[in-house]
Motif scaffolding. Structure first.
Motif, PDB file in Angstrom:
ATOM      1  N   LYS A 227     170.081 -36.092 110.187  1.00  0.00           N
ATOM      2  CA  LYS A 227     168.866 -35.287 110.696  1.00  0.00           C
ATOM      3  C   LYS A 227     168.179 -36.027 111.911  1.00  0.00           C
TER       4      LYS A 227
ATOM      5  N   THR B  13     168.514 -23.144 116.710  1.00  0.00           N
ATOM      6  CA  THR B  13     168.484 -22.065 116.176  1.00  0.00           C
ATOM      7  C   THR B  13     168.319 -22.126 114.698  1.00  0.00           C
ATOM      8  N   GLN B  14     169.120 -23.213 114.180  1.00  0.00           N
ATOM      9  CA  GLN B  14     168.931 -23.501 112.840  1.00  0.00           C
ATOM     10  C   GLN B  14     167.365 -23.599 112.376  1.00  0.00           C
TER      11      GLN B  14
ATOM     12  N   CYS C  65     179.470 -28.799 117.701  1.00  0.00           N
ATOM     13  CA  CYS C  65     178.621 -28.030 117.035  1.00  0.00           C
ATOM     14  C   CYS C  65     177.578 -28.787 115.971  1.00  0.00           C
ATOM     15  N   VAL C  66     178.172 -29.868 115.357  1.00  0.00           N
ATOM     16  CA  VAL C  66     177.298 -30.442 114.467  1.00  0.00           C
ATOM     17  C   VAL C  66     176.027 -30.971 115.256  1.00  0.00           C
TER      18      VAL C  66
ATOM     19  N   LYS D 109     175.798 -36.881 111.966  1.00  0.00           N
ATOM     20  CA  LYS D 109     175.566 -35.533 111.293  1.00  0.00           C
ATOM     21  C   LYS D 109     174.031 -35.647 110.436  1.00  0.00           C
TER      22      LYS D 109
ATOM     23  N   ARG E 212     185.442 -28.827 116.612  1.00  0.00           N
ATOM     24  CA  ARG E 212     183.967 -28.387 117.028  1.00  0.00           C
ATOM     25  C   ARG E 212     183.152 -29.355 116.531  1.00  0.00           C
ATOM     26  N   SER E 213     183.056 -30.701 116.735  1.00  0.00           N
ATOM     27  CA  SER E 213     182.283 -31.617 116.481  1.00  0.00           C
ATOM     28  C   SER E 213     181.135 -31.506 117.085  1.00  0.00           C
TER      29      SER E 213
ATOM     30  N   ILE F 224     183.402 -36.925 111.117  1.00  0.00           N
ATOM     31  CA  ILE F 224     182.679 -37.427 112.259  1.00  0.00           C
ATOM     32  C   ILE F 224     181.764 -38.557 111.401  1.00  0.00           C
TER      33      ILE F 224
ATOM     34  N   ARG G  36     170.312 -35.520 115.188  1.00  0.00           N
ATOM     35  CA  ARG G  36     170.460 -34.375 115.505  1.00  0.00           C
ATOM     36  C   ARG G  36     169.078 -33.968 116.214  1.00  0.00           C
TER      37      ARG G  36
ATOM     38  N   LYS H  50     165.523 -21.402 109.919  1.00  0.00           N
ATOM     39  CA  LYS H  50     164.841 -22.167 108.443  1.00  0.00           C
ATOM     40  C   LYS H  50     163.020 -21.779 108.533  1.00  0.00           C
TER      41      LYS H  50
END
Lengths: 198, 68
Positions: free
Chosen positions: A82, A180-181, A171-172, A80, A168-169, A75, A85, A185
């Motif tokens: 921050k 959820t991440q 998911c990135v 990817k 499963r790109s 990817i 995202r 955290k």
């Protein structure tokens, strides 16, 4: 490796997407795919949903992996990052609240029900065959059309990046995964502080 | 006598999205998701086969040689 029951949740996801073609009100069930990951993250502090139960991820994994529909290339770096995202998460939120606003307008009687599914936030596809009138307020149907638009849009985006990059790109940059991440955290930072204080 | 070079998976912590694709394919359960934050490699178990690195959708796992 031995298959577990949750390895078949792709069937649930596929059924959900198919049902939306027959009766749009089934789109409401999609709220489960929103709330379950958040509850797992908030209560258990894990990404158990992504790691095990995500049927959408399994579909991409199957199509891109076993069916060989993915180029399996890396990817791009920016996807990817921050910035991308979190940016995509914010964008997703804005679009989601706009959808809720449209639902409110129909509930309030200020706007008529629009029997369309909006793909990629732009293309309005006529979807009247999946609406047969309802016992509920038309606003409930408007939410269903809006929510199904969100689900179908993310599926299409996921399929495109599945083909271009790894299976499963999605998911990135999946907004639910990012969210959820973030919860995990925050939760684990808090837990650490508590342990340190003890 | 030839010495066998040891290899091990190394995760870029900052870019890991904790999706768990790596954990799913690891034949030795040597990589796991730590508290929904990132993937962590168990150095004792990992043999550096590279399955996780191949699977990782973000391509943030690298197989590195371990210097004794």
């Amino acid at each position: 490796m031995k298959k577990r029951w949750y390895d078949y949740l792709w069937i649930v996801e596929l059924t959900y997407l198919v049902l939306g073609f027959f009766n749009i009100l089934f789109a409401w069930l999609g709220l489960l795919f929103f709330f379950i990951p958040l509850i797992i993250a908030a209560v258990r502090g894990t990404k158990g949903y992504c790691n095990r139960y995500c049927g959408r991820g399994q579909i991409f994994g199957l199509l891109g992996g076993r069916f060989g529909l993915s180029r399996k290339k890396d990817i791009p770096r920016w996807m990817k990052s921050k910035w991308f995202r979190y940016g995509f998460l914010i964008f997703f939120f804005i679009m989601f609240f706009q959808m809720l606003w449209n639902t409110y307008l129909v509930f309030a009687g200020a706007q008529d029900l629009r029997q369309v599914v909006t793909l990629l936030w732009t293309f309005k596809l006529p979807w009247n065959w999946a609406y047969h009138g309802t016992l509920f307020h038309p606003g409930a149907a408007q939410f269903a059309f809006g929510f199904y638009s969100v689900m179908l849009t993310s599926t299409v985006l996921g399929l495109v990046t599945m083909v271009l990059f790894k299976p499963r790109s999605w998911c990135v940059y999946c907004p639910m995964g990012t969210m959820t991440q973030l919860i995990c955290k925050a939760k684990n930072r808090k837990d650490h502080t508590v342990t340190e204080q003890n | 006598m030839g010495t066998r070079i040891k290899r091990r998976a190394v995760v870029d912590d900052t870019a890991c999205v904790a999706c768990g694709c790596c954990a799913k394919v690891c034949p030795l359960s040597a990589i796991q998701i730590w508290r929904g934050v990132r993937a962590v490699v168990n150095a004792d178990k990992c043999v550096g086969c590279g399955k996780c690195a191949k699977e990782c959708p973000a391509s943030v796992i690298e197989i590195q040689e371990v210097r004794p």
